[in-house]
Motif scaffolding. Structure first.
Motif, PDB file in Angstrom:
ATOM      1  N   ASP A  39      -3.204  -0.374  -7.139  1.00 53.77           N
ATOM      2  CA  ASP A  39      -4.454  -0.469  -7.897  1.00 53.77           C
ATOM      3  C   ASP A  39      -4.127  -0.033  -9.329  1.00 53.77           C
ATOM      4  O   ASP A  39      -4.135   1.157  -9.644  1.00 53.77           O
ATOM      5  N   GLU A  40      -3.825  -0.995 -10.183  1.00 58.61           N
ATOM      6  CA  GLU A  40      -3.384  -0.665 -11.532  1.00 58.61           C
ATOM      7  C   GLU A  40      -4.465   0.063 -12.319  1.00 58.61           C
ATOM      8  O   GLU A  40      -4.159   0.988 -13.091  1.00 58.61           O
ATOM      9  N   ALA A  41      -5.719  -0.323 -12.146  1.00 60.66           N
ATOM     10  CA  ALA A  41      -6.806   0.309 -12.878  1.00 60.66           C
ATOM     11  C   ALA A  41      -6.900   1.802 -12.571  1.00 60.66           C
ATOM     12  O   ALA A  41      -7.256   2.606 -13.442  1.00 60.66           O
ATOM     13  N   ARG A  42      -6.591   2.176 -11.345  1.00 61.20           N
ATOM     14  CA  ARG A  42      -6.643   3.591 -10.945  1.00 61.20           C
ATOM     15  C   ARG A  42      -5.277   4.274 -11.044  1.00 61.20           C
ATOM     16  O   ARG A  42      -5.170   5.468 -10.741  1.00 61.20           O
ATOM     17  N   GLY A  43      -4.272   3.525 -11.462  1.00 60.67           N
ATOM     18  CA  GLY A  43      -2.936   4.099 -11.601  1.00 60.67           C
ATOM     19  C   GLY A  43      -2.268   4.410 -10.283  1.00 60.67           C
ATOM     20  O   GLY A  43      -1.467   5.349 -10.191  1.00 60.67           O
ATOM     21  N   LEU A  44      -2.569   3.633  -9.241  1.00 54.90           N
ATOM     22  CA  LEU A  44      -1.994   3.854  -7.916  1.00 54.90           C
ATOM     23  C   LEU A  44      -0.840   2.880  -7.664  1.00 54.90           C
ATOM     24  O   LEU A  44      -0.944   1.690  -7.993  1.00 54.90           O
ATOM     25  N   PHE A  45       0.218   3.393  -7.059  1.00 60.11           N
ATOM     26  CA  PHE A  45       1.407   2.585  -6.786  1.00 60.11           C
ATOM     27  C   PHE A  45       1.581   2.384  -5.282  1.00 60.11           C
ATOM     28  O   PHE A  45       1.137   3.203  -4.482  1.00 60.11           O
ATOM     29  N   ASN A  46       2.252   1.293  -4.929  1.00 56.33           N
ATOM     30  CA  ASN A  46       2.658   1.092  -3.540  1.00 56.33           C
ATOM     31  C   ASN A  46       3.966   1.829  -3.289  1.00 56.33           C
ATOM     32  O   ASN A  46       4.853   1.873  -4.143  1.00 56.33           O
ATOM     33  N   MET A  47       4.064   2.407  -2.106  1.00 56.18           N
ATOM     34  CA  MET A  47       5.298   3.040  -1.655  1.00 56.18           C
ATOM     35  C   MET A  47       5.664   2.457  -0.301  1.00 56.18           C
ATOM     36  O   MET A  47       4.847   2.426   0.624  1.00 56.18           O
ATOM     37  N   VAL A  48       6.900   1.993  -0.172  1.00 52.54           N
ATOM     38  CA  VAL A  48       7.425   1.529   1.112  1.00 52.54           C
ATOM     39  C   VAL A  48       8.133   2.710   1.769  1.00 52.54           C
ATOM     40  O   VAL A  48       9.114   3.231   1.225  1.00 52.54           O
ATOM     41  N   VAL A  49       7.628   3.147   2.911  1.00 54.60           N
ATOM     42  CA  VAL A  49       8.208   4.304   3.587  1.00 54.60           C
ATOM     43  C   VAL A  49       9.470   3.875   4.326  1.00 54.60           C
ATOM     44  O   VAL A  49       9.427   3.036   5.228  1.00 54.60           O
ATOM     45  N   GLU A  50      10.590   4.462   3.938  1.00 56.38           N
ATOM     46  CA  GLU A  50      11.864   4.193   4.598  1.00 56.38           C
ATOM     47  C   GLU A  50      12.176   5.259   5.645  1.00 56.38           C
ATOM     48  O   GLU A  50      12.667   4.950   6.733  1.00 56.38           O
ATOM     49  N   VAL A  51      11.904   6.523   5.311  1.00 59.88           N
ATOM     50  CA  VAL A  51      12.252   7.638   6.194  1.00 59.88           C
ATOM     51  C   VAL A  51      11.035   8.540   6.400  1.00 59.88           C
ATOM     52  O   VAL A  51      10.570   9.179   5.462  1.00 59.88           O
ATOM     53  N   PRO A  52      10.500   8.627   7.614  1.00 60.69           N
ATOM     54  CA  PRO A  52       9.405   9.563   7.881  1.00 60.69           C
ATOM     55  C   PRO A  52       9.870  11.018   7.782  1.00 60.69           C
ATOM     56  O   PRO A  52      11.042  11.322   8.060  1.00 60.69           O
ATOM     57  N   ARG A  53       8.965  11.883   7.390  1.00 61.96           N
ATOM     58  CA  ARG A  53       9.287  13.316   7.285  1.00 61.96           C
ATOM     59  C   ARG A  53       9.853  13.861   8.595  1.00 61.96           C
ATOM     60  O   ARG A  53       9.459  13.458   9.674  1.00 61.96           O
TER      61      ARG A  53
END
Length: 295
Positions: A39-53
């Protein structure tokens, strides 16, 4: 946009791959086809999770393979796991990458004095949820750490899942320091020493290991997006990067050498091994290592 994943091969083996699909069930590349902004207007980025905590398998987007599935890193012909270096157990955040970014190895960063690591920008998501491998989450960027890994700039963005109960209170790197005291220091410690059991030296950092603020982090991501854009628009990818595969189904036109049709994408997946049973994790993965901290 919602995404699903399809497992191929056997978990904990060299054959394992995790392919991505869009909402219509069509195969896509998590490196190239998932937008950088959620959501560019809200400054939110996508993250692809590779490794769970809390897990140890060093999973990563396979930048050199067609459709860039997630696979397990390989060391000396065997799948790789990060060691447990006291007091840590596996990864201490949900770890992943921001799509449509690339740390260009040919570009010497003025702040770090070294080129990029030839990968997407890494993200450490610090929310309360343990995410799933292949999950795509919307994150709010908080700051960034500049690690120098074997002579390459390797940015580590600190972020939080916007859906996390704590997201409203965490808006800056200062908020993390105030509300989660010790967590940033633990992050630096983790990245400093996680390769010691492999016989490698401690990693170094720019800025004396201090985190840069949100604005610096966002600008770093935007620059990496610019490098990525130039990469996928190039017709000479092989010479522009070290073996990256830029095949994509969305961002290139049909005339582009990087465009991948729906049939071609399906053929890529069909060539891999069908999903099989999970192989056991080696007992050595549960070993702990203790190193006295240097002053």
């Amino acid at each position: 946009m919602s995404y699903t994943v399809e497992e191929r091969g056997n978990v904990n083996t060299l054959s394992y791959r995790l392919f991505f699909k869009d909402a219509d069930g069509k195969y896509i590349s998590p490196f190239h086809d998932i937008p950088m902004y959620a959501d560019e207007a809200r400054g939110l980025f996508n993250m692809v999770v590779e490794v769970p905590r809390w897990t140890n398998a060093k999973m990563e987007i396979a930048t050199e393979e067609a459709l860039n599935p997630i696979k397990q890193d390989v060391k000396k012909g065997k799948v790789r796991y990060v060691a447990n270096v006291f007091p840590h157990k596996g990864y201490i955040w949900n770890y992943g990458a921001i799509p449509q970014t690339w740390e260009d190895p040919r570009h010497e960063n003025a702040d770090t004095g070294s080129g990029g690591d030839n990968d997407p920008v890494d993200v450490c998501e610090i929310g309360t949820k343990v995410c799933s491998r292949g999950e795509v989450v919307r994150v709010k960027v908080l700051g960034v750490l500049a690690m120098i890994d074997e002579g390459e700039t390797d940015w580590k963005v600190m972020a939080i899942n916007v859906e996390d109960p704590e997201a409203g209170a965490l808006n800056s790197i200062g908020d993390v320091q105030r509300l989660k005291p010790g967590y940033l220091e633990a992050t630096v410690d983790w990245f400093t020493r996680y390769k010691l059991p492999d016989g490698k030296p401690e990693n170094r950092f720019a800025f004396d290991g201090q985190f840069r603020d949100k604005d610096f982090a966002v600008e770093t991501i935007r620059k990496a997006h610019g490098f990525w854009k130039a990469l996928v628009e190039s017709r000479q990818t092989a010479s522009a990067a070290k073996g990256l595969n830029c095949k994509n189904t969305r961002v290139s036109s049909g005339e582009s050498p990087h465009h991948c049709s729906e049939d071609e994408a399906k053929a890529v997946v069909d060539k891999t091994s069908p999903c099989g049973s999970e192989e056991p994790v080696p007992s050595t993965v549960h070993q702990w290592f203790y190193y006295e901290r240097k002053k």
